[in-house]
Scaffold this motif. Sequence first.
Motif, PDB file in Angstrom:
ATOM      1  N   CYS A  34       4.215  -5.338  -1.888  1.00  0.00           N
ATOM      2  CA  CYS A  34       4.575  -5.886  -0.579  1.00  0.00           C
ATOM      3  C   CYS A  34       6.080  -6.135  -0.513  1.00  0.00           C
ATOM      4  O   CYS A  34       6.763  -6.125  -1.533  1.00  0.00           O
ATOM      5  CB  CYS A  34       3.841  -7.206  -0.337  1.00  0.00           C
ATOM      6  SG  CYS A  34       2.050  -7.045  -0.285  1.00  0.00           S
ATOM      7  N   VAL A  35       6.580  -6.385   0.691  1.00  0.00           N
ATOM      8  CA  VAL A  35       8.006  -6.664   0.891  1.00  0.00           C
ATOM      9  C   VAL A  35       8.161  -7.978   1.652  1.00  0.00           C
ATOM     10  O   VAL A  35       7.401  -8.259   2.577  1.00  0.00           O
ATOM     11  CB  VAL A  35       8.697  -5.510   1.662  1.00  0.00           C
ATOM     12  CG1 VAL A  35      10.098  -5.901   2.114  1.00  0.00           C
ATOM     13  CG2 VAL A  35       8.757  -4.249   0.799  1.00  0.00           C
ATOM     14  N   PHE A  52       5.064  -8.878   4.216  1.00  0.00           N
ATOM     15  CA  PHE A  52       4.246  -7.819   4.809  1.00  0.00           C
ATOM     16  C   PHE A  52       3.652  -6.915   3.742  1.00  0.00           C
ATOM     17  O   PHE A  52       4.198  -6.740   2.662  1.00  0.00           O
ATOM     18  CB  PHE A  52       4.981  -7.064   5.914  1.00  0.00           C
ATOM     19  CG  PHE A  52       5.982  -6.026   5.488  1.00  0.00           C
ATOM     20  CD1 PHE A  52       5.576  -4.765   5.085  1.00  0.00           C
ATOM     21  CD2 PHE A  52       7.327  -6.301   5.539  1.00  0.00           C
ATOM     22  CE1 PHE A  52       6.494  -3.797   4.719  1.00  0.00           C
ATOM     23  CE2 PHE A  52       8.261  -5.339   5.170  1.00  0.00           C
ATOM     24  CZ  PHE A  52       7.845  -4.088   4.760  1.00  0.00           C
ATOM     25  N   MET A  53       2.481  -6.345   4.081  1.00  0.00           N
ATOM     26  CA  MET A  53       1.707  -5.574   3.127  1.00  0.00           C
ATOM     27  C   MET A  53       1.755  -4.072   3.376  1.00  0.00           C
ATOM     28  O   MET A  53       1.618  -3.286   2.447  1.00  0.00           O
ATOM     29  CB  MET A  53       0.250  -6.036   3.170  1.00  0.00           C
ATOM     30  CG  MET A  53       0.100  -7.506   2.826  1.00  0.00           C
ATOM     31  SD  MET A  53      -1.534  -8.149   3.193  1.00  0.00           S
ATOM     32  CE  MET A  53      -2.529  -7.253   2.031  1.00  0.00           C
ATOM     33  N   LEU A  54       1.929  -3.675   4.635  1.00  0.00           N
ATOM     34  CA  LEU A  54       1.910  -2.265   5.015  1.00  0.00           C
ATOM     35  C   LEU A  54       2.938  -2.013   6.111  1.00  0.00           C
ATOM     36  O   LEU A  54       3.282  -2.930   6.864  1.00  0.00           O
ATOM     37  CB  LEU A  54       0.519  -1.871   5.524  1.00  0.00           C
ATOM     38  CG  LEU A  54      -0.617  -1.929   4.503  1.00  0.00           C
ATOM     39  CD1 LEU A  54      -1.968  -1.822   5.193  1.00  0.00           C
ATOM     40  CD2 LEU A  54      -0.451  -0.842   3.459  1.00  0.00           C
ATOM     41  N   PRO A  55       3.411  -0.764   6.257  1.00  0.00           N
ATOM     42  CA  PRO A  55       4.423  -0.469   7.270  1.00  0.00           C
ATOM     43  C   PRO A  55       3.963  -0.716   8.705  1.00  0.00           C
ATOM     44  O   PRO A  55       4.704  -1.273   9.500  1.00  0.00           O
ATOM     45  CB  PRO A  55       4.736   1.008   7.047  1.00  0.00           C
ATOM     46  CG  PRO A  55       4.358   1.275   5.639  1.00  0.00           C
ATOM     47  CD  PRO A  55       3.186   0.380   5.358  1.00  0.00           C
ATOM     48  N   GLY A  97       8.528  -4.465  -2.944  1.00  0.00           N
ATOM     49  CA  GLY A  97       8.263  -3.035  -3.011  1.00  0.00           C
ATOM     50  C   GLY A  97       8.215  -2.509  -4.430  1.00  0.00           C
ATOM     51  O   GLY A  97       8.577  -1.371  -4.693  1.00  0.00           O
ATOM     52  N   GLY A  98       7.742  -3.347  -5.355  1.00  0.00           N
ATOM     53  CA  GLY A  98       7.628  -2.921  -6.747  1.00  0.00           C
ATOM     54  C   GLY A  98       6.337  -2.153  -6.982  1.00  0.00           C
ATOM     55  O   GLY A  98       5.274  -2.578  -6.542  1.00  0.00           O
ATOM     56  N   GLU A  99       6.441  -1.048  -7.663  1.00  0.00           N
ATOM     57  CA  GLU A  99       5.246  -0.268  -8.007  1.00  0.00           C
ATOM     58  C   GLU A  99       4.463  -1.046  -9.066  1.00  0.00           C
ATOM     59  O   GLU A  99       4.984  -1.365 -10.122  1.00  0.00           O
ATOM     60  CB  GLU A  99       5.647   1.120  -8.526  1.00  0.00           C
ATOM     61  CG  GLU A  99       4.488   1.982  -8.917  1.00  0.00           C
ATOM     62  CD  GLU A  99       3.462   2.106  -7.810  1.00  0.00           C
ATOM     63  OE1 GLU A  99       2.294   1.771  -8.058  1.00  0.00           O
ATOM     64  OE2 GLU A  99       3.838   2.525  -6.697  1.00  0.00           O
ATOM     65  N   MET A 100       3.212  -1.369  -8.760  1.00  0.00           N
ATOM     66  CA  MET A 100       2.404  -2.185  -9.656  1.00  0.00           C
ATOM     67  C   MET A 100       1.637  -1.365 -10.694  1.00  0.00           C
ATOM     68  O   MET A 100       1.272  -1.882 -11.739  1.00  0.00           O
ATOM     69  CB  MET A 100       1.444  -3.055  -8.848  1.00  0.00           C
ATOM     70  CG  MET A 100       2.152  -4.051  -7.943  1.00  0.00           C
ATOM     71  SD  MET A 100       3.331  -5.114  -8.826  1.00  0.00           S
ATOM     72  CE  MET A 100       2.219  -6.041  -9.865  1.00  0.00           C
ATOM     73  N   PHE A 101       1.389  -0.102 -10.407  1.00  0.00           N
ATOM     74  CA  PHE A 101       0.626   0.744 -11.331  1.00  0.00           C
ATOM     75  C   PHE A 101       1.328   2.089 -11.506  1.00  0.00           C
ATOM     76  O   PHE A 101       0.804   3.126 -11.116  1.00  0.00           O
ATOM     77  CB  PHE A 101      -0.802   0.942 -10.804  1.00  0.00           C
ATOM     78  CG  PHE A 101      -1.504  -0.354 -10.543  1.00  0.00           C
ATOM     79  CD1 PHE A 101      -2.025  -1.098 -11.586  1.00  0.00           C
ATOM     80  CD2 PHE A 101      -1.617  -0.846  -9.251  1.00  0.00           C
ATOM     81  CE1 PHE A 101      -2.658  -2.312 -11.357  1.00  0.00           C
ATOM     82  CE2 PHE A 101      -2.248  -2.056  -9.005  1.00  0.00           C
ATOM     83  CZ  PHE A 101      -2.768  -2.796 -10.055  1.00  0.00           C
ATOM     84  N   ARG A 115       6.732   2.363  -2.044  1.00  0.00           N
ATOM     85  CA  ARG A 115       7.835   3.140  -1.465  1.00  0.00           C
ATOM     86  C   ARG A 115       7.752   3.150   0.060  1.00  0.00           C
ATOM     87  O   ARG A 115       8.761   3.040   0.745  1.00  0.00           O
ATOM     88  CB  ARG A 115       7.826   4.565  -2.008  1.00  0.00           C
ATOM     89  CG  ARG A 115       9.044   5.369  -1.529  1.00  0.00           C
ATOM     90  CD  ARG A 115       9.157   6.730  -2.182  1.00  0.00           C
ATOM     91  NE  ARG A 115       9.337   6.590  -3.614  1.00  0.00           N
ATOM     92  CZ  ARG A 115       8.595   7.244  -4.531  1.00  0.00           C
ATOM     93  NH1 ARG A 115       7.649   8.067  -4.166  1.00  0.00           N
ATOM     94  NH2 ARG A 115       8.833   7.069  -5.815  1.00  0.00           N
ATOM     95  N   SER A 116       6.545   3.253   0.604  1.00  0.00           N
ATOM     96  CA  SER A 116       6.377   3.224   2.066  1.00  0.00           C
ATOM     97  C   SER A 116       6.842   1.893   2.643  1.00  0.00           C
ATOM     98  O   SER A 116       7.463   1.849   3.701  1.00  0.00           O
ATOM     99  CB  SER A 116       4.913   3.460   2.440  1.00  0.00           C
ATOM    100  OG  SER A 116       4.513   4.753   2.062  1.00  0.00           O
ATOM    101  N   ASN A 117       6.550   0.797   1.944  1.00  0.00           N
ATOM    102  CA  ASN A 117       6.977  -0.521   2.407  1.00  0.00           C
ATOM    103  C   ASN A 117       8.493  -0.669   2.363  1.00  0.00           C
ATOM    104  O   ASN A 117       9.106  -1.211   3.293  1.00  0.00           O
ATOM    105  CB  ASN A 117       6.304  -1.619   1.590  1.00  0.00           C
ATOM    106  CG  ASN A 117       4.862  -1.842   1.980  1.00  0.00           C
ATOM    107  OD1 ASN A 117       4.440  -1.470   3.072  1.00  0.00           O
ATOM    108  ND2 ASN A 117       4.099  -2.439   1.091  1.00  0.00           N
TER     109      ASN A 117
END
Length: 165
Positions: A34-35, A52-55, A97-101, A115-117
Motif C-alpha cells: 500500500c501507499v 490506499f490499497m489500490l490505484p 509500495g514495497g513488494e512483500m513477496f 508497482r501499480s500503487n
Amino acid sequence: MSAVMKEVAEVYLGPGEFRFATCPTRLRTILGSCVAITLWHPQRKIGGMCHFMLPSRVRCSTALNGMYADEAIELFIRQARAHHTKPEEYQLKLFGGGEMFPELQRHVAFGDVARSNVNAALEMAALYRLDLIAQDMGSTGHRSIIFDLCTGDVWVRHQPIRTLH
C-alpha cells in the motif's frame, strides 16, 4: 519555569483509511504494498494522510473511498477546499509500495500491486500539480510511518525483506 505542553493526539490509520486533522496530531500507519499520501499546509499546520490499497476501482457508488488512490486524492482536494485552502499550497510526501513477496513475482499472473500503487501515487501528484517534496517508495518489505501535523515531519522506518539465494 514550566512550559505548557499540548497533548498530542495519536491516530492510527488502517488500510483504506483517510484522516484530515490539525496540530497537535500525529498520524501513524504501517505499509507493505500500500501507499501513504501525506499532505501538509505549512502555514496553517493542517493536513492529512491516507493509506490506499489500490490505484482505482470501477465506481459503483458516489461515496469516495480512501482505499483507492484516485478517490483518496479527491478526498484531500475536498478537505483542502473545505478549510479554505488550495491543494497546491500543501506539501506532498509519498511512502510505501514495497513488494512483500518478491520471490513470487515471476509466478504471479495478476500483476505487481506495489508497482501499480507507486505509479498511481506519482500520477495523481502530477495530475493535481501537487508539490511533491519527499518520497520513499518501492523496494521490498514494510514501512512504519509517523506524520506530525505540527511540523510536517514524517518519520519512516523501512524494513526490507532479506531474500535467500
